[in-house]
Design an enzyme around this catalytic site. Structure first.
Site, PDB file in Angstrom:
ATOM      1  N   LYS A 199       9.250  -8.608  19.229  1.00 30.91           N
ATOM      2  CA  LYS A 199       8.779  -7.564  18.329  1.00 30.91           C
ATOM      3  C   LYS A 199       7.732  -8.115  17.360  1.00 30.91           C
ATOM      4  CE  LYS A 199      13.237  -5.120  18.112  1.00 30.91           C
ATOM      5  NZ  LYS A 199      12.804  -3.769  18.491  1.00 30.91           N
TER       6      LYS A 199
ATOM      7  N   GLU B 119      17.053  -3.605  25.309  1.00 38.24           N
ATOM      8  CA  GLU B 119      18.251  -4.401  25.576  1.00 38.24           C
ATOM      9  C   GLU B 119      19.548  -3.653  25.319  1.00 38.24           C
ATOM     10  OE1 GLU B 119      18.639  -4.013  21.560  1.00 38.24           O
ATOM     11  OE2 GLU B 119      16.782  -4.384  22.651  1.00 38.24           O
TER      12      GLU B 119
ATOM     13  N   ASP C 192      18.040  -8.292  16.791  1.00 36.75           N
ATOM     14  CA  ASP C 192      17.193  -7.994  17.945  1.00 36.75           C
ATOM     15  C   ASP C 192      15.764  -8.444  17.683  1.00 36.75           C
ATOM     16  OD1 ASP C 192      16.109  -7.068  20.276  1.00 36.75           O
ATOM     17  OD2 ASP C 192      16.031  -4.970  19.629  1.00 36.75           O
TER      18      ASP C 192
ATOM     19  N   ASP D 222      13.033  -5.935  25.305  1.00 36.55           N
ATOM     20  CA  ASP D 222      13.343  -5.247  24.056  1.00 36.55           C
ATOM     21  C   ASP D 222      14.038  -3.908  24.300  1.00 36.55           C
ATOM     22  OD1 ASP D 222      13.437  -4.962  21.309  1.00 36.55           O
ATOM     23  OD2 ASP D 222      11.471  -3.996  21.174  1.00 36.55           O
TER      24      ASP D 222
ATOM     25  N   ARG E 134      20.560  -0.691  26.111  1.00 36.00           N
ATOM     26  CA  ARG E 134      21.089  -0.022  27.306  1.00 36.00           C
ATOM     27  C   ARG E 134      21.694  -1.023  28.287  1.00 36.00           C
ATOM     28  NH1 ARG E 134      15.254   2.382  28.273  1.00 36.00           N
ATOM     29  NH2 ARG E 134      15.393   2.110  26.023  1.00 36.00           N
TER      30      ARG E 134
ATOM     31  N   ASP F 234      20.703  -3.356  14.068  1.00 37.24           N
ATOM     32  CA  ASP F 234      20.784  -2.929  15.466  1.00 37.24           C
ATOM     33  C   ASP F 234      22.215  -2.972  15.999  1.00 37.24           C
ATOM     34  OD1 ASP F 234      19.327  -1.780  17.495  1.00 37.24           O
ATOM     35  OD2 ASP F 234      18.843  -3.664  18.484  1.00 37.24           O
TER      36      ASP F 234
ATOM     37  N   LYS G  86      26.960   0.063  20.400  1.00 38.84           N
ATOM     38  CA  LYS G  86      25.974  -1.007  20.604  1.00 38.84           C
ATOM     39  C   LYS G  86      26.040  -1.968  19.428  1.00 38.84           C
ATOM     40  CE  LYS G  86      20.979  -1.903  20.531  1.00 38.84           C
ATOM     41  NZ  LYS G  86      19.624  -1.319  20.380  1.00 38.84           N
TER      42      LYS G  86
END
Length: 389
Positions: free
Chosen positions: A172, A244, A165, A242, A246, A183, A160
């Protein structure tokens, strides 16, 4: 030991015969990692007194130490990438780093970079649902390491790579959002593994896939409630933008089927729920494959880069049900790390698969925040065990 020496002398010698064989590799790796500094953006660089450390043993440890040095160098690559600020490290930057690595090892590495238009043509709409809100286009980067010429099936590592993010429209809180540059630690760890493979020249075929995107709110950003179609043809109702990671991973997990993998491991800072469950000591391991899970668990013990197996059972799948699509991208307030893994499992039916949730172990927070480079040691030991048969 290193830190104590580093304050006193410029050169040191350490006799290691008294160290138990079972922990020797982990000890040497920890010793090497203690020298790491990230001061690229400091006007005054960190003063490191110790310039040379010699290890003495009555045994011939040259092969073992060479492997550990390769792991250390790969771990440094992962840490350097993850520590970069997001205004420097964005999807195109990750692609540039992959191409630069391949230029260093043209006999071992081949790199392919897919851009927004190419991913659109492939129908990777869950991936693009994340990246399209940013001014920085997403990139899907694959690095093919050819350690054997026998045409054997590769192990595929999928990282990933959300380079920042914000949470997108489901934005967030401001507190600690600076740490969202980490991230992409999963993709950074895969890049680190590819560097370590080239250094160690392990006789195994490996593909690294970096799913790189920036998750930003804008007039083009995905909205909660939007429905998109994945590359696999399955539809997803995006209930929370959020969740995201996956979304970039599921299309990548479909794409990498083209490599006919022997096994697939995805590595992702996927859920805060995993940190709640396991803290910052071990990574979460999810796999329906007992043998593959056992391989990863044993590899983690060798270099002290440990994992703890969590369930990815069918019992949890109903939590992902959606009234308007094949599935939602979240499963409610309970078992968040498990339902995230269950989501990914829907895209991995055609090969052996394991998922590592590294949200808790990828970096340390606070005043001394920084990337750890995990799980490069775990993955390299896993690959070494496979290469040795």
């Amino acid at each position: 030991i290193y830190k104590a020496l580093n304050t006193r002398v410029s050169q040191a010698t350490l006799e290691i015969d008294g160290i138990a064989d079972a922990v020797l590799d982990a000890f040497v790796l920890s010793l090497a990692n203690a020298a790491y500094r990230f001061d690229a953006y400091k006007s005054k660089k960190t003063d490191s007194k110790l310039s040379s450390l010699t290890l003495i043993s009555s045994q011939d440890l040259s092969d073992r130490l060479a492997f550990i040095l390769a792991v250390h160098q790969g771990q440094n690559v992962a840490r350097d990438l993850a520590n970069q600020p997001a205004n420097i490290c964005y999807p195109e930057y990750m692609a540039e780093q992959a191409l630069a690595l391949a230029a260093q090892y043209p006999d071992l590495l081949t790199v392919t970079v897919l851009d927004h238009a190419q991913m659109t043509e492939l129908g990777m709409h869950t991936f693009l649902a994340v990246s399209k809100g940013s001014e920085r286009e997403g990139r899907l980067i694959t690095l093919e390491y050819s350690g054997k010429s026998d045409g054997s099936q590769p192990v595929v590592l999928v990282g990933k790579g959300v380079t920042f993010d914000t949470g997108g429209i489901s934005i967030k809180p401001a507190a600690n959002m600076d740490e969202m540059k980490f991230d992409m630690a999963g993709a950074a760890s895969v890049m680190g593994v590819m560097r370590a493979l080239c250094e160690s020249r392990l006789p195994i075929n490996v593909v690294g896939a970096l799913a790189c995107a920036e998750n930003m709110p804008s007039g083009r950003a995905t909205r909660p409630g939007d429905v998109v179609t994945s590359m696999s043809g399955q539809t997803v109702e995006i209930l929370n933008t959020d969740a995201e990671g996956r979304l970039v991973l599921c299309d990548t997990l479909t794409y990498i089927q083209k490599f006919n993998p022997a096994a697939v491991i995805d590595i992702a800072t996927l859920t805060g729920a995993c940190i709640v469950a396991l803290g910052k000591v071990v990574a979460g391991l999810f796999s329906p494959d007992d043998e593959l899970a056992a391989e990863l668990q044993s590899a983690g013990q060798v270099l002290h880069d440990r994992v703890w197996r969590m369930p990815v059972w069918e019992d949890y799948q109903e939590l992902l049900d959606s009234p308007v699509a094949d599935m939602g991208n979240i499963g409610g307030p309970y078992g968040g790390a498990i339902t995230a893994a269950c989501f990914l499992a829907r895209f991995t039916k055609d090969y052996r698969w394991a998922h590592l949730d590294i949200a808790g172990v990828s970096h340390v927070s606070g005043a001394s925040k920084g990337a750890t480079g995990r799980p490069v040691p775990l993955l390299m030991q896993f690959l070494r065990q496979r290469a040795q048969g």
